[in-house]
Design an enzyme around this catalytic site. Structure first.
Site, short mmCIF file in Angstrom:
data_model
loop_
_atom_site.label_atom_id
_atom_site.label_comp_id
_atom_site.label_asym_id
_atom_site.label_seq_id
_atom_site.Cartn_x
_atom_site.Cartn_y
_atom_site.Cartn_z
N PHE A 77 0.85 -1.20 0.00
CA PHE A 77 0.00 0.00 0.00
C PHE A 77 0.88 1.24 0.00
O PHE A 77 1.78 1.36 0.83
CB PHE A 77 -0.91 0.01 1.24
CG PHE A 77 -1.78 1.23 1.31
CD1 PHE A 77 -2.93 1.33 0.54
CD2 PHE A 77 -1.45 2.29 2.15
CE1 PHE A 77 -3.73 2.47 0.59
CE2 PHE A 77 -2.25 3.42 2.21
CZ PHE A 77 -3.39 3.52 1.43
N ASP B 268 9.17 2.77 1.36
CA ASP B 268 8.05 3.46 1.99
C ASP B 268 8.07 3.14 3.49
O ASP B 268 7.68 2.04 3.90
CB ASP B 268 6.74 3.00 1.33
CG ASP B 268 5.51 3.68 1.91
OD1 ASP B 268 5.58 4.19 3.04
OD2 ASP B 268 4.46 3.65 1.24
N LYS C 92 3.01 9.54 8.86
CA LYS C 92 2.37 9.03 10.08
C LYS C 92 3.08 9.42 11.40
O LYS C 92 2.80 10.47 11.94
CB LYS C 92 2.20 7.51 9.97
CG LYS C 92 1.16 7.11 8.91
CD LYS C 92 0.65 5.70 9.10
CE LYS C 92 -0.60 5.43 8.26
NZ LYS C 92 -0.36 4.99 6.88
C1 LIG Z 1 -0.65 5.29 5.52
C2 LIG Z 1 0.29 4.89 4.45
C3 LIG Z 1 0.41 5.62 3.26
C4 LIG Z 1 -0.47 6.79 2.94
O1 LIG Z 1 -0.34 7.82 3.85
P1 LIG Z 1 -1.49 8.97 3.92
O2 LIG Z 1 -0.97 9.94 4.93
O3 LIG Z 1 -2.75 8.28 4.33
O4 LIG Z 1 -1.60 9.56 2.57
C5 LIG Z 1 1.36 5.22 2.35
N1 LIG Z 1 2.15 4.16 2.57
C6 LIG Z 1 2.06 3.43 3.70
C7 LIG Z 1 2.98 2.27 3.91
C8 LIG Z 1 1.13 3.76 4.67
O5 LIG Z 1 1.02 3.03 5.78
#
Ligand SMILES: *Cc1c(COP(=O)(O)O)cnc(C)c1O
Length: 414
Positions: free
Chosen positions: A141, A225, A254
């Site tokens: 994701f 990521d 986050k």
């Molecule tokens: C939450 C998340 C995103 C997206 O972040 P947003 O602040 O919701 O746009 C992208 N990559 C990972 C791995 C995530 O956990």
């Protein structure tokens, strides 16, 4: 006629989220209080966002002090908290001198910047050197915007929004699949060190080191990521550090803001020279308020030893969960305080609902996985309370399953 908050929510809020589960008014540490004054233990932490828990004095003071001084001046100008945070992120991510930081306001925005970085790297010098291909992992994701959705290997998420931004190909998370897909036309490999949204699924042992070696050999960028795994959550500042490699770029969001929206793309070495004036930007990105808060949050994580605490408390929670006497617990995955509790039956949603009844907030990452991402500040008391409430929640679900499985008495007597 009076309306409830549920009526208001279902009438006024966008339907892309499910029914809101609760109406929360305030928080303190690892606890939340709903509008009726009922207390909950929160082991989801705003999905790995609230690193210091709720209303931490360091967070509160940073917001108040910076808001009273300077919140936003645009990227025509620099501010002291912005420069300080860039230096801190470079140090914690181990970029050395040559690293650079692009500030965004969310995870998706940080990944959008990383996508553009990959395109710049893939731009042809002549016809033979173009790198139009981008590789990403199936089930990972990376966000919900069009660019990051194109990177997100989940067909059901992409399908309503086709056509996707072109060029992205999805691979199984094996070294073999990566070797097979890689060539000199790949601009970048995107990956999550632990697939958080998919159910806290770690990469196979040795994958990150192999991915570094293979991308380097073919001149492709390795972009990691760390949006869910970063800011100390896994027991290192960033999860890739467990593997002892150096990527070309990482994205964070986050947990670095502890509840204040902020994201960043951090680049290493030659990847730091790809963006040039005019190629990317954001009005709010890197504003003084957000960077001051993130700087204070990271400072507190560092000075209070919360990265070490995440490592130690993660082991403690996993051991305690695995010792729970319940057939529903199949085992734990994850690292530090990003934990997936595997269930032996697809009852994660029922467990979440039962937990809420017992005053515990957890999340169903999929039908068979409960995800935990509590504040990095938790200690013995919070863990003991969690185990009590989680055990009670499992018992509630097991009792309901027994009732369901019990043979119908009439059928038996007939
Ligand atoms: C939450 C998340 C995103 C997206 O972040 P947003 O602040 O919701 O746009 C992208 N990559 C990972 C791995 C995530 O956990």
């Amino acid at each position: 006629m009076t309306t409830t908050w549920r009526d208001d929510a279902s009438r006024d809020l966008v339907r892309s989220f499910g029914e809101r589960m609760e109406l929360f008014e305030r928080g303190e540490g690892a606890h939340l209080w709903d509008a009726d004054g009922r207390r909950y233990l929160d082991f989801l932490g705003g999905i790995a966002v609230n690193s210091l828990g709720y209303a931490h004095p360091v967070f509160v003071a940073a917001v108040a002090e910076q808001a009273a001084k300077l919140a936003h001046v645009s990227n025509y100008f620099a501010t002291p908290p912005q420069l300080a945070l860039a230096a801190t992120l470079k140090r914690l991510a181990g970029t050395g001198e040559s690293g650079r930081v692009y500030f965004a306001n969310s995870g998706a925005e940080a990944n959008e910047a990383a996508f553009k970085l990959a395109r710049l790297h893939g731009r042809p010098v002549d016809a033979r050197t173009a790198r139009p291909r981008i590789l990403a992992l199936r089930d990972a994701f990376h966000g919900r915007t069009m660019g990051t959705l194109a990177l997100t290997g989940k067909t059901w998420m992409q399908e309503p929004f086709a056509p996707m931004v072109p060029g992205v190909e999805f691979l199984d998370s094996t070294v073999e699949a990566l070797e097979k897909a890689m060539d000199e036309h790949v601009a970048a490999l995107f990956l999550e060190p632990i697939k958080g949204e998919a159910g806290v699924i770690p990469l196979p042992e040795g994958y990150l080191r192999a991915a570094r070696e293979i991308t380097e050999r073919h001149g492709a960028l390795l972009i990691i990521d760390e949006i869910q795994t970063g800011a100390g959550r896994t027991g290192e500042w960033f999860a890739f550090q467990h593997a002892g490699i150096t990527p070309d770029a990482i994205t964070v969001a986050k947990g670095i803001g502890g509840g204040f929206p902020i994201g960043a793309l951090i680049t290493y070495g030659a990847a730091s020279d790809l963006f040039y004036p005019g190629t990317h930007g954001s009005t709010f990105g890197g504003n003084a308020l957000g960077t001051a808060v993130a700087g204070a949050v990271l400072g507190e994580i560092e000075s209070a030893g919360l990265v070490e605490n995440a490592a130690r408390r993660g082991v403690q929670i996993r051991q305690a969960v695995e010792a729970i006497d319940s057939d529903l617990v199949a085992g734990c995955r994850g690292q530090g305080l990003l934990i997936g509790i595997g269930l032996s039956r697809p009852v994660a949603k029922a467990v979440v609902a039962a937990a809420q009844e017992h005053g515990l907030i957890v999340n169903a990452a999929n039908d068979e996985t409960i995800r935990l991402a509590p504040p990095l500040t938790i200690g013995d008391d919070e863990i003991a309370e969690f185990i009590d409430l989680f055990t009670a929640s499992l018992r509630t679900v097991a009792d309901a399953l027994l009732l369901e499985d019990a043979p119908d008495t009439e059928e038996v007597s007939a």
